[in-house]
Design a protein around this motif. Sequence first.
Motif, short mmCIF file in Angstrom:
data_model
loop_
_atom_site.label_atom_id
_atom_site.label_comp_id
_atom_site.label_asym_id
_atom_site.label_seq_id
_atom_site.Cartn_x
_atom_site.Cartn_y
_atom_site.Cartn_z
N PHE A 1 -23.56 -19.42 13.34
CA PHE A 1 -22.61 -18.81 14.29
C PHE A 1 -21.55 -19.80 14.75
CE2 PHE A 1 -26.19 -15.74 14.90
CZ PHE A 1 -25.52 -14.67 14.34
N LEU A 2 -21.95 -21.05 14.96
CA LEU A 2 -20.96 -22.04 15.39
C LEU A 2 -19.88 -22.20 14.34
CD1 LEU A 2 -22.98 -24.93 17.08
CD2 LEU A 2 -21.68 -23.11 18.17
N LYS B 1 -18.91 -20.05 12.20
CA LYS B 1 -18.06 -18.86 12.21
C LYS B 1 -17.07 -18.91 13.36
CE LYS B 1 -20.04 -16.07 9.19
NZ LYS B 1 -20.05 -14.76 8.60
N ALA B 2 -17.48 -19.56 14.45
CA ALA B 2 -16.59 -19.62 15.61
C ALA B 2 -15.70 -20.86 15.53
CB ALA B 2 -17.41 -19.63 16.89
N ASP B 3 -15.65 -21.51 14.36
CA ASP B 3 -14.78 -22.67 14.18
C ASP B 3 -15.19 -23.87 14.98
OD1 ASP B 3 -13.07 -22.06 12.24
OD2 ASP B 3 -11.50 -21.22 13.53
N PHE C 1 -15.40 -11.96 18.43
CA PHE C 1 -16.58 -12.79 18.17
C PHE C 1 -16.57 -14.06 19.01
CE2 PHE C 1 -18.52 -16.18 15.58
CZ PHE C 1 -19.81 -15.70 15.56
N ILE D 1 -19.53 -15.87 21.43
CA ILE D 1 -20.07 -17.22 21.24
C ILE D 1 -19.86 -18.02 22.52
CG2 ILE D 1 -19.61 -19.43 20.09
CD1 ILE D 1 -21.31 -17.80 18.38
N TYR E 1 -12.85 -22.11 26.18
CA TYR E 1 -12.93 -21.59 24.82
C TYR E 1 -12.74 -20.07 24.82
CZ TYR E 1 -14.93 -20.44 20.29
OH TYR E 1 -15.14 -19.94 19.03
N ILE F 1 -10.92 -14.08 16.78
CA ILE F 1 -11.78 -13.94 15.59
C ILE F 1 -12.51 -12.62 15.78
CG2 ILE F 1 -13.54 -15.03 14.18
CD1 ILE F 1 -13.19 -17.53 15.98
#
Lengths: 501, 340, 150
Positions: A425-426, A428-430, C4, C8, C54, C65
């Motif tokens: 997941f990290l 994917k979140a860049d 997304f 996160i 963020y 995203i």
Amino acid sequence: MDAFNLLMSGFEIALTWENLLYCLIGVSIGMMVGILPGLGPSAGTALLIPMTFGMDPISAIVMLSGIFYGSMYGGTITTVLVNVPGEAASVITSLDGYPMAKQGRAGVALGISAIGSFIGGTVAIIGVAVVAPQLVKFALAFGPPEFFALIVFGMTMVVGLAGKSIIRGSIAVVLGLVLAMVGMAPGSGVVRFSFGIPHLIDGLNFVTIAMGLFGLSEILLGIEQQMKKPEKPPVVKGLFPSRKELRPSLMSIGRGTGLGFFMGLIPGTSSVVPALMSYSIEKRISKDPKRFGNGAIEGVAGPETANNSFCGGALIPLFLLGIPSSATMAVLLGAFILHGLQPGPTLFVRHPDFVWAVIASMFIGNLLLLFMNLPMAKMWAKVASVPFKLLFPIIIAISIVGTYSISNSLWDVGGLLVFGLLGYFLKKADIPVAPVALMFILGDLMEKSLLQSLALYKGDFFAIFTRPLSGTLLALSVLVITLSIVAGFKSKKDNLVDVEA
Amino acid sequence: MKKLFSFVLVLLLVAGALAACSSQESASSKSTSGESSGTSENDDGKFPNKPINVIVAYDAGGGTDTTARTLQPYLEKELGVPVNVINKPGGSGWVGWTEIANAEPDGYTIGYLNSPNFASGLVNPTMQRGIDLDSFTILANHVADPGAIVIRADEDRFTNFKELIDYAKKHELTTTATGVAGDDHLVTLKLNQKLDTKFRAIQFEGTAESRSSFLGGHVDVLITSVGEAYSMHQNNQLKVVAITAKEKSSFLSDVPTVKEAGFDEIISQSTRGLVAPKGLPEEKVEILQDALEKAINNTEHQKKMKELGTQVLYANGDEYLKLLQQDIEDVKGLKDLLGW
Amino acid sequence: MGNFGVWIGIFILSIACFIFWSSQPLQYYGEYGPGPGLFPTWLSGVLALLSILYIIDCLRKENRISFSNVIPKGKVLFRVLTVVASIVVFILIAPWTGYLIAGIIVTIIMLLPDFKWYSSLAISTIVTFALFFIFKTLLDIPLPVNAFGW
């Protein structure tokens, strides 16, 4: 000259058929252990100690040290091919080694690692033979304050790896530090965030974190990619770096050798420190830092060399003071004692045959590794061309047993899954994952050495700055950080290249 | 190359299959014989009739692991069945100890307990653990390593234990410790408590780290154990000035105990002994204790342990239990100094 | 709600808040320096702050995203889930079935979507037995065993 004669007689002992055979066995077993992730050099060496019980002490140590550096090299193989770093220093190798493999240049990456490891290892061994006694003072000059400063300096290097966005990079850095806080606090012995689980009293395990964040998450991403747009496995290209790359890689091997050797003298340093420093030096002095993270050969050559020459340098405190620099060295020390050899300055006097035979055999072992690995690098590189759908279940099956073997419990297998998903997941979140893993190691060392220093100076933080070595290192850290910030503001996107790619 | 590779793979496979089959066979034949004689009656049959696992709560290659593996062949000889050493490292020992306590009390799982680490974990209020001393059946103690108080060979402020203490009463001196309320730390605390000295312990990760800081002159006094210090003492790399034991150590015949140096007796030692989960039937306890006593007192074993620099100290179950209780009392008595 | 990055960020924020909250009972400053609570408090505080930044950053249009871009769908999702499931299955069944059976089952789960059942069975058996041989027989690592000792 005396040392030279002794070294020659050492070679005589090491070159007997028997010892040569043990050296070969040791190196081969070591490579196998290194390839299996999770089972790092220290566990591998420890598990095979019983095999040496019936052997003559010199043969036993020759074989065990063979296992030791063989496993270090084996770890590189899995890191480059499938991005599963089995130990701390390999995290750095994965930054550029794995992208190289993706481009079909796994053979080159493995070849240059073999060459670099050989040069780093042998030069360090020569260093041990020639200047060992004089360098003990340097090793001992490193007290807690110097150590703290060194770790802080290392941390500033990680910040340089933080990627294209300052926010995302900082999240990774701080997340790694937070993970390092789990477990018994240094100094006070207070158990933090264990939530009643005995496995957490000592904190999280680094190998689990690295295998999850890098290996498993990479596989999950790979599955997606293969299904969306199947990629043909990369064609394996040659083994040797191109002519254009040869000079820069030899230069970085040279720098890595020196760096690793001196770091090896400092007891208690994690092997990640020399590798990390070598990587950032290479990146900083490179004309084109953007290549780093996308398969720059210097990014593999430098750190791999530093890692190996680190282990050579670490023999000095081990032989002369009986102080092991790492868990693996501690296991070797145990084996010494088990075979009736007490390390200490008199080891060179009381058992010269032994010391020089071991040094000579390390030389031979490194040579064996080089000759085994140059041809084998090609074979290994073919692993990368095994169809992904067949390769990934095997890697996961190996990773499961590997993580299980860390503490012989399913707990770490669960950890592999959790950190694998986190990494997935990290990414994917860049958010880059390398700083998480590196900061996890350094954070622990930083807090510990800071508390030791403060306890020594009764809470006077500025006393750390007034010691010459630690003061210099801290000043350098401040400088590096300032420069990165200035550079970051000047050209927000160009200067800090995303190493995760 | 490809051919060779597949050949090796096949070879591995065949060997693996064979090994697996043979272990399956032996295991299943054993289990069927166990079934045929019934489960509960099997117990009063012959104990032991299958391999015994010895859990070591630390990594392979560590001190406790070496101790266990040195005893292994002698214990096998006494019991007549294979003895496996199983490492369950993690959680400062608590992963392994919890595993022993929670094992089936059938005598086939025993393990090593390390004190005072175990004792301090029991007293540490932030350590949430689910087991206690009475979660175990105490079998026997195996080794004991007394604490050693060490100064540098070129130290000029003091040269023996008496001078060190006199100096430390007036001046602050730093000492090393490896873990809060670990054996080394307890020595410093006991000195301060009983002799009124001003030692200040600095916590290190392990002996390697504490020793290099001490040799480098960053810390004044090294507190370690006899096993860790005796060879360097003999090489004159450092000077052990006193040991914290009842009597002199055979490894350091020239070093007095604290009492012999003219002070109140201070005893602090790290012990490694064997325990089983609680609820182990009395007759099995006896069989195991009997075998352990013979194995530990085996002269060949003792000789080997001496070569390793480890002092064997056999104590039977009752004595060992007292030892452990004493350790817990000691740590409790130092609660104020520990800030717990 | 399909962003997304925001989720996160919220996930990291909640971890940070939890650590911050759990570190409050810990002593903040010791006799000579930071107590066990100082670093966790500050680090989790900074982490919380960063995750908020963020989230804000992700709300900006060019950094958005979207879920549909990153979370796989249909067959791809199924494959990712089989890998996750296989590890979970291993953890659940290994203590009862022993390593050999658990290892074979887990590898089959991952292989089945791509291979015929008999090849899957053959490959997983080979892999599992090879690993069993290396770890258990050669390296003497106590792998999980069932009631029969394998």
